[in-house]
Design a protein around this motif. Structure first.
Motif, PDB file in Angstrom:
ATOM      1  N   GLY A 102       0.804  -1.213   0.000  1.00  0.00           N
ATOM      2  CA  GLY A 102       0.000   0.000   0.000  1.00  0.00           C
ATOM      3  C   GLY A 102       0.838   1.264   0.000  1.00  0.00           C
ATOM      4  N   ILE A 103       2.072   1.183   0.501  1.00  0.00           N
ATOM      5  CA  ILE A 103       2.940   2.358   0.587  1.00  0.00           C
ATOM      6  C   ILE A 103       3.948   2.386  -0.560  1.00  0.00           C
ATOM      7  CG2 ILE A 103       4.592   3.582   2.043  1.00  0.00           C
ATOM      8  CD1 ILE A 103       3.262   2.317   4.473  1.00  0.00           C
ATOM      9  N   PHE A 104       4.502   1.225  -0.890  1.00  0.00           N
ATOM     10  CA  PHE A 104       5.489   1.131  -1.977  1.00  0.00           C
ATOM     11  C   PHE A 104       5.030   0.074  -2.987  1.00  0.00           C
ATOM     12  CE2 PHE A 104       7.880   2.144   1.941  1.00  0.00           C
ATOM     13  CZ  PHE A 104       8.322   3.426   1.594  1.00  0.00           C
ATOM     14  N   PRO A 105       3.958   0.345  -3.720  1.00  0.00           N
ATOM     15  CA  PRO A 105       3.420  -0.684  -4.627  1.00  0.00           C
ATOM     16  C   PRO A 105       4.130  -0.765  -5.977  1.00  0.00           C
ATOM     17  CG  PRO A 105       2.066   1.275  -4.747  1.00  0.00           C
ATOM     18  CD  PRO A 105       3.138   1.568  -3.721  1.00  0.00           C
ATOM     19  N   GLN A 106       4.972   0.229  -6.301  1.00  0.00           N
ATOM     20  CA  GLN A 106       5.466   0.334  -7.669  1.00  0.00           C
ATOM     21  C   GLN A 106       6.241  -0.887  -8.151  1.00  0.00           C
ATOM     22  OE1 GLN A 106       4.279   2.998  -9.386  1.00  0.00           O
ATOM     23  NE2 GLN A 106       4.908   1.722 -11.110  1.00  0.00           N
ATOM     24  N   PRO A 107       7.129  -1.478  -7.332  1.00  0.00           N
ATOM     25  CA  PRO A 107       7.847  -2.666  -7.854  1.00  0.00           C
ATOM     26  C   PRO A 107       6.916  -3.789  -8.299  1.00  0.00           C
ATOM     27  CG  PRO A 107       8.941  -1.829  -5.901  1.00  0.00           C
ATOM     28  CD  PRO A 107       7.657  -1.068  -6.025  1.00  0.00           C
ATOM     29  N   LEU A 108       5.899  -4.090  -7.506  1.00  0.00           N
ATOM     30  CA  LEU A 108       4.984  -5.160  -7.902  1.00  0.00           C
ATOM     31  C   LEU A 108       4.095  -4.710  -9.058  1.00  0.00           C
ATOM     32  CD1 LEU A 108       4.058  -8.022  -7.383  1.00  0.00           C
ATOM     33  CD2 LEU A 108       2.407  -7.169  -5.723  1.00  0.00           C
ATOM     34  N   LEU A 109       3.705  -3.436  -9.085  1.00  0.00           N
ATOM     35  CA  LEU A 109       2.933  -2.936 -10.225  1.00  0.00           C
ATOM     36  C   LEU A 109       3.722  -3.078 -11.519  1.00  0.00           C
ATOM     37  CD1 LEU A 109       1.317   0.312  -8.736  1.00  0.00           C
ATOM     38  CD2 LEU A 109       0.102  -1.738  -9.485  1.00  0.00           C
ATOM     39  N   ASP A 110       5.005  -2.738 -11.459  1.00  0.00           N
ATOM     40  CA  ASP A 110       5.843  -2.880 -12.657  1.00  0.00           C
ATOM     41  C   ASP A 110       5.983  -4.345 -13.059  1.00  0.00           C
ATOM     42  OD1 ASP A 110       6.191  -0.154 -12.677  1.00  0.00           O
ATOM     43  OD2 ASP A 110       8.119  -0.209 -11.631  1.00  0.00           O
ATOM     44  N   LEU A 111       6.146  -5.212 -12.064  1.00  0.00           N
ATOM     45  CA  LEU A 111       6.268  -6.640 -12.363  1.00  0.00           C
ATOM     46  C   LEU A 111       4.985  -7.173 -12.989  1.00  0.00           C
ATOM     47  CD1 LEU A 111       7.922  -9.254 -12.148  1.00  0.00           C
ATOM     48  CD2 LEU A 111       6.969  -9.574  -9.852  1.00  0.00           C
ATOM     49  N   ALA A 112       3.820  -6.749 -12.449  1.00  0.00           N
ATOM     50  CA  ALA A 112       2.545  -7.192 -13.005  1.00  0.00           C
ATOM     51  C   ALA A 112       2.350  -6.669 -14.430  1.00  0.00           C
ATOM     52  CB  ALA A 112       1.400  -6.732 -12.107  1.00  0.00           C
ATOM     53  N   ASP A 113       2.722  -5.419 -14.674  1.00  0.00           N
ATOM     54  CA  ASP A 113       2.596  -4.867 -16.025  1.00  0.00           C
ATOM     55  C   ASP A 113       3.522  -5.587 -17.005  1.00  0.00           C
ATOM     56  OD1 ASP A 113       0.705  -3.059 -15.195  1.00  0.00           O
ATOM     57  OD2 ASP A 113       2.140  -1.436 -14.847  1.00  0.00           O
ATOM     58  N   THR A 114       4.713  -5.939 -16.533  1.00  0.00           N
ATOM     59  CA  THR A 114       5.650  -6.672 -17.384  1.00  0.00           C
ATOM     60  C   THR A 114       5.118  -8.061 -17.732  1.00  0.00           C
ATOM     61  OG1 THR A 114       7.501  -5.502 -16.369  1.00  0.00           O
ATOM     62  CG2 THR A 114       8.020  -7.507 -17.583  1.00  0.00           C
ATOM     63  N   ALA A 115       4.378  -8.645 -16.790  1.00  0.00           N
ATOM     64  CA  ALA A 115       3.845  -9.999 -16.996  1.00  0.00           C
ATOM     65  C   ALA A 115       2.538 -10.019 -17.764  1.00  0.00           C
ATOM     66  CB  ALA A 115       3.641 -10.681 -15.636  1.00  0.00           C
ATOM     67  N   ALA A 116       2.023  -8.865 -18.148  1.00  0.00           N
ATOM     68  CA  ALA A 116       0.671  -8.789 -18.706  1.00  0.00           C
ATOM     69  C   ALA A 116       0.644  -9.017 -20.210  1.00  0.00           C
ATOM     70  CB  ALA A 116       0.051  -7.436 -18.355  1.00  0.00           C
ATOM     71  N   THR A 117       1.235 -10.098 -20.669  1.00  0.00           N
ATOM     72  CA  THR A 117       1.211 -10.440 -22.093  1.00  0.00           C
ATOM     73  C   THR A 117       1.121 -11.953 -22.237  1.00  0.00           C
ATOM     74  OG1 THR A 117       2.612  -8.531 -22.605  1.00  0.00           O
ATOM     75  CG2 THR A 117       2.357 -10.205 -24.320  1.00  0.00           C
ATOM     76  N   PHE A 118       0.006 -12.430 -22.796  1.00  0.00           N
ATOM     77  CA  PHE A 118      -0.159 -13.860 -23.011  1.00  0.00           C
ATOM     78  C   PHE A 118       0.558 -14.296 -24.285  1.00  0.00           C
ATOM     79  CE2 PHE A 118      -3.998 -13.447 -20.277  1.00  0.00           C
ATOM     80  CZ  PHE A 118      -3.692 -14.456 -19.381  1.00  0.00           C
ATOM     81  N   LEU A 119       1.114 -15.499 -24.250  1.00  0.00           N
ATOM     82  CA  LEU A 119       1.712 -16.108 -25.433  1.00  0.00           C
ATOM     83  C   LEU A 119       0.606 -16.809 -26.202  1.00  0.00           C
ATOM     84  CD1 LEU A 119       4.414 -16.682 -26.886  1.00  0.00           C
ATOM     85  CD2 LEU A 119       4.579 -18.781 -25.525  1.00  0.00           C
ATOM     86  N   ARG A 120       0.408 -16.435 -27.447  1.00  0.00           N
ATOM     87  CA  ARG A 120      -0.725 -16.957 -28.227  1.00  0.00           C
ATOM     88  C   ARG A 120      -0.247 -17.918 -29.302  1.00  0.00           C
ATOM     89  NH1 ARG A 120      -4.998 -13.300 -27.107  1.00  0.00           N
ATOM     90  NH2 ARG A 120      -4.235 -11.422 -26.066  1.00  0.00           N
TER      91      ARG A 120
END
Length: 590
Positions: A572-590
């Motif tokens: 809640g105070i320092f969310p950016q590292p996990l937000l960046d990790l989640a955004d980086t992971a947000a691509t499915f292999l099709r």
């Protein structure tokens, strides 16, 4: 004989290519499954006194090794910006969302196994021989205190005899003999393995197998509670029956989709449906299949109207199992749900989006309203789980990289908060039971037994009225639980606020502003429930009778609660590292 058959019969065996198995890429799942199988062998051959330490060491060791293997696989699969690979001839997809969710599942599982291994919250009568019961002198009950009524021995939260009828002599004697249900460890490991495979499935047949692999152990685990045995067995039966129906819907859906596209592979399904939709073809059969698939998947995430099992199962199951299910199952099921909709049926978004709007709205509103009427803490948390399912669906409905990243972050924030909340509930206990007239005392003194209760510790105090004044008497426990509740409510400086803000922003950015407004209203309704508990803990008077107390757990549970609390605050105070990790992971292999 037809020419095709003649050609096939004359084909040399060497020309048939066998499918490859990428053992290194699959090693995290193989390690977990292997540890589960070894755990079954330990149950079969190890002496009873060695099973608990062996199973605990094997479970934690296997999960830690699997997490290390996953880190190695992730580094290899994402090197140079790549997005993973297809394995097992496309049946398993090791892309960024899969690796992210598998890592989250393993971390949750390590904490959950520590909670499952907890043996300080329950105290039962000391194991003694029948000769002693017949009238021999009794000087110690193995608790360090003299006499039968001095105490007991530490025990886990699982029944010593799951096959016995509740409250019968057989179950009572199993308790007296010191039986321990250590098979919960391999069951949990097999469930974790299935959960890791579920979001990684590249075809519907493998997805169904993974669904059953992690569901069947959970059906058993739900019926093994040491306390409230009848409610526990009822929860297990409800979960099994409704789960069987949802699995049948999933299979029928897979059959319809195969009839529409000629394939069970999600990538092939997506390409086929896109071609048909672009040429104006009929997609009715595919839509029917998707509807049935959605029933099976929405049941697992606990969305309305497929939610009826959640309050009863969460309340009746052993609390460690409830904590494990409420966090890990939702992560795995949402991973599979996202893959099905993003990869397989993206071309039909205009058709399925209104239905998901209805499901999300119903989940948010109905669950929030129903939570207000509950007086049992575990049922409140169950309806809270249903409401959060609606919030998470907003990320799916956004149907873009921002929505997918927001969903992945929400799953992590929700999992830690829920796991910590249920673990905290388990340490709050009613006063110790009075065993002065129990069956064991009657056996020694020759008196008539009026109560047959082998337990010396009180059961969990889950009624809201019992929590009055709890925060004032136990400030640390009250403060930690308040942090979880504030996170559920989406209050700033908690992970819940960042998670809700992220999915609301993604939904608003995709044109679903109405859903955001309904989500905010639902959050306000649910906030009343959470504030109600906080008020009871810190501002209400202590109950006039014997108030519940907090039992100090072992280092395993204490560490797990501390990690969950820390994650809730830090995200809640320092969310950016996990937000960046989640955004980086947000691509499915099709």
């Amino acid at each position: 004989m037809s020419p095709s058959v003649v050609a096939l019969s004359s084909t040399p065996l060497a020309a048939i290519e066998t499918p490859s198995v990428e053992y290194a890429a699959l090693s995290p799942m193989l390690i977990v499954f292997g540890a589960g199988v070894i755990g079954v062998l330990v149950e079969a051959f190890a002496p009873r006194r060695l099973r608990y330490p062996l199973q605990l060491g094997l479970s934690l060791g296997g999960l830690v090794v699997a997490l290390a293997a996953l880190a190695t696989v992730t580094a290899a699969q994402t090197a140079d910006g790549s997005n993973g690979q297809f394995a097992m001839s496309g049946a398993v997809v090791l892309d960024r969302p899969t690796l992210y969710l598998q890592g989250l599942l393993l971390i949750i599982a390590i904490i959950a196994v520590g909670f499952i291994a907890e043996r300080r919250l329950e105290r039962v009568v000391a194991p003694v021989t029948m000769r002693t019961l017949a009238g021999a002198a009794v000087t110690d009950d193995q608790s360090g205190r003299a006499g039968f009524n001095g105490g007991g021995v530490d025990a886990d939260m699982f029944t010593p005899s799951g096959a016995s009828v509740p409250n019968t002599d057989a179950e009572f004697e199993a308790t007296r003999a010191g039986a321990v249900t250590t098979e919960v460890f391999p069951l949990a490991l097999l469930a974790v393995g299935g959960m890791m495979l579920f979001p990684a499935c590249g075809d519907l047949l493998t997805m169904f197998i993974a669904l059953e692999v992690f569901s069947l152990p959970l059906y058993l685990l739900c019926g093994l509670a040491r306390r409230r045995r009848l409610i526990s067995q009822e929860a297990s039966l409800k979960y099994f029956l409704l789960g069987a129906f949802s699995s049948a819907f999933f299979l029928f859906g897979a059959a319809f989709v195969y009839g529409a596209t000629g394939s069970l592979n999600l990538s092939t399904i997506g390409a086929s449906i896109t071609d048909v939709a672009d040429t104006g073809g009929d997609t009715t059969l595919a839509l029917i299949g998707l509807a049935m698939l959605a029933v099976g998947l929405l049941f697992k995430v606990g969305a309305v109207p497929f939610h009826s099992w959640i309050p009863d199962v969460y309340q009746g199951a052993p609390t460690p199992v409830t904590a494990f299910m409420a966090s890990a199952t939702k992560v795995a099921a949402f991973g599979a749900l996202l893959r099905v909709f993003y990869v397989g049926f993206g071309a039909l978004r205009d058709q399925w989006e209104p239905a998901l709007w209805a499901v999300a709205i119903a989940s948010m509103v109905i669950a929030s309203v129903m939570a207000v009427t509950q007086n049992d803490i575990k049922r409140m948390l169950a309806y809270s789980s249903i409401a959060h399912t609606g919030f998470i669906l907003l990320g799916l409905i956004a149907f873009d990289d921002a929505g997918l990243g927001a969903t992945l972050f929400y799953l992590a924030a929700y999992a830690f908060t829920t796991l910590g909340a249920f673990a905290t509930v388990a340490v709050i206990r009613e006063p110790d039971a009075d065993t002065s007239t129990s069956a064991r005392t009657a056996a020694v003194h020759g008196t008539a037994a009026t109560v047959r209760n082998p337990h010396l510790s009180g059961r969990e105090a889950t009624d809201l009225t019992q929590w009055s004044g709890l925060g004032r008497r136990y400030p640390l426990v009250g403060a930690m639980f308040a942090v979880y509740l504030l996170s559920f409510a989406g209050i700033p400086l908690t992970s819940g606020f960042i998670a809700k803000f992220d999915v609301f922003a993604a939904a608003a950015g995709s044109g679903s502003g109405v859903l955001v407004v309904i989500g905010v209203i639902s959050s306000a309704i649910a906030a009343y429930v959470y504030i109600r508990i906080i008020v009871a803990m810190f501002f209400d008077d202590v109950p006039a009778g014997e108030a519940p107390h907090v039992v100090k757990p072992s280092i395993l549970t204490t560490t797990g609660i501390a990690v969950c609390t820390l994650a809730t605050v830090v995200l809640g105070i320092f969310p950016q590292p996990l937000l960046d990790l989640a955004d980086t992971a947000a691509t499915f292999l099709r």
